[in-house]
Design an enzyme around this catalytic site. Structure first.
Site, short mmCIF file in Angstrom:
data_model
loop_
_atom_site.label_atom_id
_atom_site.label_comp_id
_atom_site.label_asym_id
_atom_site.label_seq_id
_atom_site.Cartn_x
_atom_site.Cartn_y
_atom_site.Cartn_z
N ASP A 35 6.98 3.72 14.22
CA ASP A 35 6.75 2.30 13.45
C ASP A 35 8.02 1.48 14.07
O ASP A 35 9.16 1.77 14.04
CB ASP A 35 7.02 2.66 12.12
CG ASP A 35 5.78 2.55 11.32
OD1 ASP A 35 4.72 2.34 11.89
OD2 ASP A 35 5.70 3.08 10.09
N GLU A 66 -4.44 0.37 4.85
CA GLU A 66 -3.84 1.08 3.69
C GLU A 66 -4.34 0.42 2.48
O GLU A 66 -4.20 -0.63 2.27
CB GLU A 66 -2.15 1.03 3.76
CG GLU A 66 -1.55 1.60 2.44
CD GLU A 66 -0.02 1.84 3.05
OE1 GLU A 66 0.77 2.34 2.02
OE2 GLU A 66 0.38 1.33 3.97
N ASP A 97 8.14 4.29 9.00
CA ASP A 97 9.43 3.74 8.50
C ASP A 97 9.55 4.06 7.02
O ASP A 97 10.58 3.78 6.28
CB ASP A 97 9.41 2.11 8.64
CG ASP A 97 8.25 1.48 7.87
OD1 ASP A 97 7.33 2.15 7.31
OD2 ASP A 97 7.90 0.20 7.86
N SER A 98 8.63 5.04 6.44
CA SER A 98 8.51 5.62 5.24
C SER A 98 9.64 6.52 5.40
O SER A 98 10.23 7.04 4.21
CB SER A 98 7.34 6.43 4.97
OG SER A 98 6.91 7.13 6.00
N GLU A 144 3.08 -3.90 11.59
CA GLU A 144 2.25 -4.42 10.48
C GLU A 144 1.80 -6.08 10.83
O GLU A 144 2.44 -6.72 11.32
CB GLU A 144 3.00 -4.16 9.33
CG GLU A 144 3.09 -3.02 8.79
CD GLU A 144 3.90 -2.64 7.37
OE1 GLU A 144 4.23 -3.89 6.65
OE2 GLU A 144 4.42 -1.73 6.90
#
EC number: 2.1.2.11
Length: 273
Positions: free
Chosen positions: A92, A191, A53-54, A124
């Site tokens: 993602d 992360e 999703d970056s 996440e």
């Protein structure tokens, strides 16, 4: 600088990653968002390609990952999967596509798998998304977890600083990591957490633990492609190693092209029909 060529050209699977951990082979993982770059990343021998999703940041210019939609993630996922022959492709689930309830999460995951043909999804969170994880896994969809700094929760934490430095947060992360393994996640991304904590998580879990800013004691590493290739500028976290400076190379090439067009040096006689 050393280079790598994979000996095993078979398709990477979730089970292969677990085997790699068991024999101590480190896992390489990188983001990609489009066909052309994904083809290069795959042919280089990358083990895992993350359609992250970056893309919200590096492809769409957003400040956070929050604005990107499920439809947009599916678009990028489709483009990447078409290019990849060997690497495991992870997509993602974007913010808002799985946090509401487990039914919504399952529908989002099914759309990703059916429409992109990816190998698995990533999401996440730990205990707070337990029901969504259980529901998705019950449909036979593999999940890669993500703990530590969770960019989709930036408005909750307020900063992108290192997470789990305090004992209470570190203990919760350990509990969530074990929970994700117990629920059936095949791998975990950590992360921006202390290296000592990340090493402990990797040693306690039987599933692969892949780090980004989590030190060298984990089972593999992931970076954002645009960062490690030096395409993005003004972003230099401690964990980032740049393997090229493509921003400068691209700038030189573009200015050379403009100059050649202006001076009528391009096209020459050999470049015409």
């Amino acid at each position: 600088m050393s280079t790598y060529q994979p000996e095993d050209t078979r398709k990477v699977t979730t089970h292969r990653l677990i085997e790699m951990k068991s024999r101590g082979e480190k896992i390489s993982m990188l983001t990609a968002y489009d066909y052309s770059m994904a083809k290069l990343v795959d042919e280089a021998g990358m083990d895992v390609i993350l359609v992250g999703d970056s893309a919200s940041n590096v492809m769409a210019g957003n400040v956070t990952t929050l604005p990107i939609t499920l439809d947009q993630m599916i678009y990028h996922g489709k483009s990447v999967v078409k290019a990849v022959k060997r690497a495991l492709v992870v997509v993602d689930l974007p913010f808002g596509s799985y946090q509401g309830n487990s039914k919504e999460a399952l529908c989002s995951a099914i759309r990703v798998m059916k429409e992109t043909h990816a190998d698995c999804i990533k999401l996440e969170g730990g205990e707070e998304v337990r029901e969504s994880i259980v529901r998705i896994l019950s449909a036979g969809i593999p999940i890669m977890g993500h703990l530590g700094l969770m960019p989709q929760s930036i408005n909750k934490f307020g900063t992108y600083n290192v997470r789990a430095k305090e004992e209470a947060e570190a203990e919760k992360l350990l509990q969530d990591a074990h929970l994700l393994e117990e629920l059936g996640c095949f791998a975990l991304v950590l992360e921006k957490i202390p290296a000592e904590l990340a090493t402990r998580v990797a040693s306690e879990l039987s599933i692969p633990v892949i780090g980004i800013g989590a030190g060298g004691g984990v089972d593999g590493q992931v970076l954002v492609m645009h960062d490690m290739l030096g395409i993005t500028e003004g972003f230099s976290p401690r964990f980032l190693r740049r393997y090229a400076n493509l921003a400068n190379e691209i700038d030189r090439a573009l200015k050379h092209y403009i100059a050649d067009v202006k001076s009528m040096d391009f096209p020459n006689k050999d470049e015409q029909y």
